[in-house]
Scaffold this motif. Structure first.
Motif, PDB file in Angstrom:
ATOM      1  N   ASP A  34      44.232  37.050  32.260  1.00 56.57           N
ATOM      2  CA  ASP A  34      43.126  36.648  33.257  1.00 56.57           C
ATOM      3  C   ASP A  34      42.893  37.741  34.285  1.00 56.57           C
ATOM      4  O   ASP A  34      43.410  37.685  35.387  1.00 56.57           O
ATOM      5  N   HIS A  39      33.137  37.405  35.070  1.00 56.15           N
ATOM      6  CA  HIS A  39      34.248  36.807  34.903  1.00 56.15           C
ATOM      7  C   HIS A  39      35.145  37.140  36.090  1.00 56.15           C
ATOM      8  O   HIS A  39      35.427  38.419  36.438  1.00 56.15           O
ATOM      9  N   TRP A  92      32.832  44.726  36.333  1.00 60.08           N
ATOM     10  CA  TRP A  92      32.459  43.914  37.418  1.00 60.08           C
ATOM     11  C   TRP A  92      33.382  44.327  38.702  1.00 60.08           C
ATOM     12  O   TRP A  92      33.218  43.642  39.819  1.00 60.08           O
ATOM     13  N   GLU A 124      41.392  33.335  38.232  1.00 60.10           N
ATOM     14  CA  GLU A 124      41.419  32.197  38.976  1.00 60.10           C
ATOM     15  C   GLU A 124      42.041  32.390  40.405  1.00 60.10           C
ATOM     16  O   GLU A 124      41.532  31.523  41.413  1.00 60.10           O
ATOM     17  N   LEU A 171      39.992  40.692  36.047  1.00 58.59           N
ATOM     18  CA  LEU A 171      38.714  41.294  36.365  1.00 58.59           C
ATOM     19  C   LEU A 171      38.283  42.251  35.476  1.00 58.59           C
ATOM     20  O   LEU A 171      39.153  43.442  35.357  1.00 58.59           O
ATOM     21  N   GLU A 182      34.256  28.091  40.434  1.00 61.77           N
ATOM     22  CA  GLU A 182      33.216  28.451  39.892  1.00 61.77           C
ATOM     23  C   GLU A 182      32.205  29.696  40.283  1.00 61.77           C
ATOM     24  O   GLU A 182      32.493  30.174  41.195  1.00 61.77           O
ATOM     25  N   VAL A 183      31.899  30.494  39.323  1.00 63.94           N
ATOM     26  CA  VAL A 183      31.524  31.584  39.323  1.00 63.94           C
ATOM     27  C   VAL A 183      29.827  31.720  39.181  1.00 63.94           C
ATOM     28  O   VAL A 183      29.402  31.129  38.207  1.00 63.94           O
TER      29      VAL A 183
END
Length: 795
Positions: free
Chosen positions: A80, A123, A86, A126, A82, A116-117
Motif C-alpha cells: 500500500d 492511487h 503521483w 489508506e 504511493l 475515496e480518491v
C-alpha cells in the motif's frame, strides 16, 4: 526446548528480518515448507533424532517463523504505497481526520484515513500524514493568515500533494522511514490551498474516531483551564499522550534527569493506574458477602484493572509503549483469572511474543529495548531473592539496577546517560505516578476538572527539583557511540554485577567475583573511536536535505562547514549534526564556518553552539546576526587572506575579498565563504552557494588554486551556477550534490548534472545516497555512502 526460549528465538527471527536489505522472495512457500519440516520430522517413525538435534530443528523453526511472520507484515504494509508518478501532484481526496491535530504557529499536522480518491487514475495509501499550512484568507484583512479549524473524526474533502515517506540518512541519525512504516504511514504531504477544501461531516460514527475526539476535547479543556500555567503541556501529555504539548526546554530537563519516561503514557503509568483500580475494586468487592459468593473478588478486580489499562492505552493514542504495557498486563490478568502462579519470566516472554506478533517492527524502537530491559533488571534484583530488606533499601536497589542496567543500551542508542537519574527517579516516580497521574486522569471527567490545579501544583514542585538536578555540572555523561560488541559485553557485565549477594546491597560478597562485571563494562568507555592519522582528512557530507553541513576532521581538530536548514520548530543542528558529532566522539568544534546567512546553511548553527563547545567562528554574516552575537571574541569574516594548517592538512579561504564587506548591497549567495581543503592524498572544494559571478571572480583571481579531487556542487547544482569554465578548471573526480528529496527548486538542474557527467566526474546526491563519508589517505580517497552501508528493505 522451553516455551520461553522458543519465544526469544521467534523474536530474534523477527528482528533479523528488520536488518535485511530486501525482503525474501516466495516467503509464503518457504513458510509452509519450514512449518512442515518443524512439525513433522521430529516425530517421524523413519527418522531418529537426538535430543540436541530436535532442539536445533525447533530453534530453526521458531527463528524462521519469526522471520517470515515479520516478512508477511512487511510485504502487506509495503504493497500500500504511493506510486512514484503521483508524487508532488495535486490529488483530491475524501477522508477522515484520524488523529489528534498537532498545531504550532506555522501549521497543523494530523493523520488522515483516505476513503475515496476523486482524482482519476491516482492511487493513495489508506493512511497518510498531512500538514496544513497557514494561508491568506480572502475574508480577512490583507496580510492576515489563518489555520483552518480541524478536529479529529471529521470528514473532509481536500486537495493534497504527497510523497513517499523519506528520511535523512546519516550515521547516528533517526530513521523516519522505519518509524512511519511501523505506524502504517505510507505517504506524507500537505494540503493545497483550494476552494474545494470542504468539511463534509463534523462527526464520523466510528469507535476509533470517538476516542480521538475525546482526546481532543480533553486537550482543549485542559488548555483552557491551565491557560498560562508553565507545565500545562505536561499534564496534557499525561492525559492524552500528546507529547508535542511539552516545550523543548522541558524535554531537555526530563532527558538530562532520565525521567522522560514519566511524561509519556508509559508502561509504568498504565501499570500503576491498573494496580490501583485492581486494589480498590478488590477491597470494595470483599466487603459484600453476596457478591463474593457469586464471583471471586480477584476475578472482578482483574477485569476492572484490565479495562482501565485498555482505556488508558486508547487514551494515549494506542502508542507503542502503551501497547507493550497492556500486553504484559493482559498476560498477568489471564494468569490471575485462571488462578495460576505465573513466574515473572513467563509474563515477560509472553508479553514479548504478543508485542512481536502485533508489531514486528517494535525491535527497531529504542522504547522496546528500554522498557523490556528495565523490567528485566527489576526482575533480576527482586524476583527469587532469599530474605527481605527494608523497603527503602529495596527501592534504592531497584533504582540502582535500572540505572546501571540500561547504561549500555542508552550509550549505544543515544550516546548519553543521566548520572542523576537514580535520585531524580526516586523522587519523581512516586510523585508523578501516585499523585500527579491519578489527579490528572480524574480531571479528564468534566465534573472533576478542578483537580488539575492541585495536580499542577504538585508537578511544579517536582519540576523545581528536576530542574536543579538537570543544572548540576555533571548531570549527564556523554560520549561516542560504543562498538556493538562492547555493548553486549556491558550488558553481560551488568547482569554479573547484579547477581545475588549475601545481603541486600552487598557487592563484594555473595555470588563470587561479581567485580568482574566492571571489567566487562570498561570497553564501552575505554575503547575510543578511530581517528585520522597525521596528514589524513576524514570528511562527512551530512544529509540535511536542501542545505549543507560538512564535518571535516584531522588528527586533532574538527571543523564544521555550515549547519544545515531549520525545520520550523526544530532544525538540522539539533536533529542531525549534534547526534552525529556526539556519536563520533567529537566533544569540541575547533572552528565553525557559516558560509552565508541563508537558513538552509545557517539554520542549525544556534542549536549546535548550544550543545557543542566551539572555539572559533568564521563567516560572511553581518555583525548583528544572532550567530555572530554568540561570539564576543574569536570571530572573523571569511576572506582570501585566511588560511591555516592542522596536522599537515591545509585550509584556505578563497572567497570573498575583504573589500566585498564594504558593499552594503552585497548579494548573500555571491558573498558565500569558499573553502578549499588540501592534503597530500587529495583535495576538496566547498563553494557553498556562489553563482556564476563569483565563479568567474575565482577564475580571474587564481585558476591554479581551483583544481580539486572532490567538489561540493555550488548552490546545490542550480542552473545559475556550475559554469562550464568553472567546473572544467576544478575538474573534480567526484561531485556531490546536497539536495532535498523532490525539492521545490528541482536541484540539481538536469543540464548542470549532465555537464559534470560529460566531464567524467562521478556524481553523488544526498537525497539518493544519504551522507557521504570521504577518507583522504594512502594517496587515494575512500568513498562510502550511508544508504549503501545501512541498506534496509523499507528504503
Amino acid at each position: 526446548m522451553s516455551i520461553q526460549v522458543s519465544i526469544f528465538i521467534f523474536a530474534f527471527g523477527a528482528g533479523w528480518l528488520q536488518r535485511q536489505a530486501v525482503l525474501p522472495e516466495n516467503f509464503w512457500a518457504w513458510t509452509l515448507i519450514l512449518m512442515a519440516i518443524g512439525l513433522r520430522i521430529p516425530w517421524s517413525s523413519q527418522v531418529v533424532l537426538s535430543v540436541a538435534a530436535k532442539k536445533i530443528l525447533w530453534g530453526i523453526f521458531f527463528f524462521s517463523a519469526g522471520f517470515f511472520w515479520a516478512a508477511i507484515f512487511a510485504q502487506w504494509r509495503l504493497t500500500d504505497s504511493l506510486p512514484y508518478e503521483w508524487e508532488s501532484r495535486d490529488i483530491q481526496l475524501i477522508g477522515i481526520v484520524a488523529s489528534l491535530p498537532q498545531s504550532n504557529n506555522r501549521n497543523l499536522r494530523f493523520l488522515f484515513d483516505v476513503e475515496e480518491v476523486l482524482t482519476a487514475g491516482a492511487h493513495v495509501p489508506e493512511h497518510i500524514s498531512l500538514a496544513w499550512y497557514k494561508t491568506r484568507h480572502q475574508h480577512h484583512e490583507v496580510g492576515e493568515v489563518t489555520l483552518p479549524q480541524v478536529k479529529a473524526g471529521e470528514r473532509w474533502q481536500i486537495t493534497v500533494r504527497l510523497k513517499r515517506p523519506f528520511s535523512h540518512a546519516n550515521p547516528h541519525g533517526f530513521d523516519f522511514e522505519a518509524w512511519a512504516l511501523e505506524r502504517n504511514i505510507r505517504a506524507t504531504g500537505y494540503v493545497r490551498s483550494s476552494d474545494h477544501n470542504l468539511r463534509l461531516d463534523k462527526i464520523v460514527n466510528h469507535p476509533a474516531y470517538w476516542i480521538e475526539r475525546i482526546r481532543q476535547e480533553i486537550r482543549d479543556r485542559f488548555t483552557r483551564i491551565l491557560s498560562g500555567e508553565a507545565y500545562a503541556g505536561v499534564l496534557i501529555t499525561l492525559a492524552t499522550g500528546d507529547q508535542r504539548a511539552i516545550t523543548r526546554e522541558q524535554w531537555q530537563i526530563f532527558s538530562r534527569t532520565g525521567t522522560n519516561h514519566l511524561v509519556a503514557i508509559s508502561g509504568l503509568h498504565i501499570t500503576m493506574v491498573s494496580s490501583m483500580v485492581f486494589a480498590l475494586v478488590y477491597r470494595l468487592w470483599c466487603w459484600s458477602p453476596y457478591l463474593l459468593l457469586r464471583v471471586p473478588a480477584r476475578r472482578i478486580a482483574v477485569i476492572a484493572g484490565l479495562v482501565v489499562a485498555l482505556g488508558y492505552t486508547f487514551l494515549s493514542g494506542f502508542s507503542i509503549p502503551a501497547q507493550r504495557a497492556f500486553c504484559m498486563l493482559a498476560v498477568v490478568a489471564v494468569a490471575l483469572w485462571r488462578g495460576r502462579i505465573t513466574s515473572a519470566t513467563t509474563v515477560l516472554t509472553w508479553a514479548l511474543l504478543w508485542v512481536i506478533l502485533l508489531d514486528p517492527w517494535a525491535v527497531c524502537s529504542p522504547g522496546f529495548w528500554l522498557s523490556f530491559g528495565a523490567i528485566a533488571m527489576i526482575m533480576l534484583v527482586t524476583v527469587g531473592r532469599i530474605g527481605s530488606i527494608h523497603w527503602l533499601l529495596e527501592w534504592v536497589r531497584v533504582q540502582w539496577a535500572i540505572t546501571l542496567g540500561l547504561m549500555p543500551l542508552l550509550l549505544g542508542m543515544f550516546q548519553q546517560v543521566s548520572l542523576v537519574s537514580p535520585i531524580a527517579n526516586a523522587i519523581a516516580i512516586p510523585l508523578v505516578s501516585l499523585a500527579v497521574v491519578p489527579l490528572t486522569l480524574l480531571a479528564t471527567i468534566p465534573m472533576l476538572d478542578f483537580l488539575l490545579l492541585p495536580a499542577h501544583g504538585i508537578l511544579s514542585g517536582g519540576m523545581q527539583i528536576l530542574q536543579g538536578l538537570s543544572n548540576a555540572p555533571y548531570a549527564v555523561w556523554q560520549q561516542h557511540a560504543p562498538p556493538t560488541w562492547t555493548i553486549m559485553a556491558g550488558v553481560t557485565g551488568v547482569i554479573w554485577i547484579l547477581l545475588p549477594g549475601s545481603s541486600g546491597l552487598g557487592f563484594f560478597s555473595g555470588f563470587p567475583a561479581r567485580w568482574l562485571g566492571i571489567v566487562a563494562l570498561l570497553p564501552m568507555f575505554l575503547i575510543p573511536p578511530s581517528k585520522p592519522a597525521k596528514g589524513e582528512l576524514w570528511l562527512t557530507v551530512l544529509d540535511v536535505g536542501q542545505g549543507l553541513a560538512v564535518v571535516a576532521r584531522t588528527k586533532n581538530y574538527t571543523l564544521l562547514f555550515d549547519s544545515g536548514p531549520g525545520f520550523g520548530e526544530t532544525d538540522s543542528g539539533h536533529r542531525i549534526v549534534v547526534p552525529f558529532l556526539r556519536g563520533e566522539g567529537i566533544k569540541q568544534l575547533d572552528t565553525i564556518i557559516v558560509s552565508h546567512a541563508d537558513s538552509d546553511h545557517s539554520g542549525g548553527a544556534l542549536s549546535i553552539l548550544d550543545s557543542i563547545p566551539t572555539l572559533r567562528l568564521i563567516s560572511s554574516l553581518n555583525t548583528d546576526h544572532p550567530i555572530q552575537q554568540r561570539f564576543s571574541t574569536n570571530r572573523h569574516p571569511c576572506h582570501t587572506d585566511i588560511s591555516w594548517e592542522w596536522d599537515g592538512v591545509l585550509f584556505e579561504s578563497l572567497h570573498p575579498l575583504i573589500q566585498d564587506y564594504r558593499n552594503p548591497k552585497r548579494n548573500t549567495n555571491e558573498s558565500s565563504c569558499v573553502l578549499k581543503i588540501s592534503t597530500r592524498h587529495g583535495s576538496i572544494l566547498l563553494p557553498a552557494d556562489i553563482g556564476r559571478q563569483s565563479e568567474q571572480a575565482l577564475l580571474d583571481r587564481g585558476r591554479n588554486v581551483l583544481p580539486s579531487t572532490v567538489l561540493i556542487a555550488p548552490h546545490h547544482g542550480s542552473k545559475t551556477s556550475s559554469s562550464e569554465a568553472f567546473i572544467r578548471q576544478v575538474n573534480p573526480e567526484l561531485t556531490i550534490f546536497t539536495v532535498g528529496y523532490r525539492n521545490r527548486f528541482r536541484h540539481p538542474d538536469k543540464a548542470v548534472a549532465e555537464r559534470y557527467r560529460q566531464l567524467g566526474s562521478k556524481l553523488l546526491r544526498s537525497d539518493i545516497d544519504g551522507a557521504v563519508s570521504l577518507r583522504f589517505s594512502n594517496n587515494s580517497i575512500e568513498v562510502e555512502t550511508w544508504r549503501a552501508r545501512y541498506r534496509r528493505y523499507w528504503q
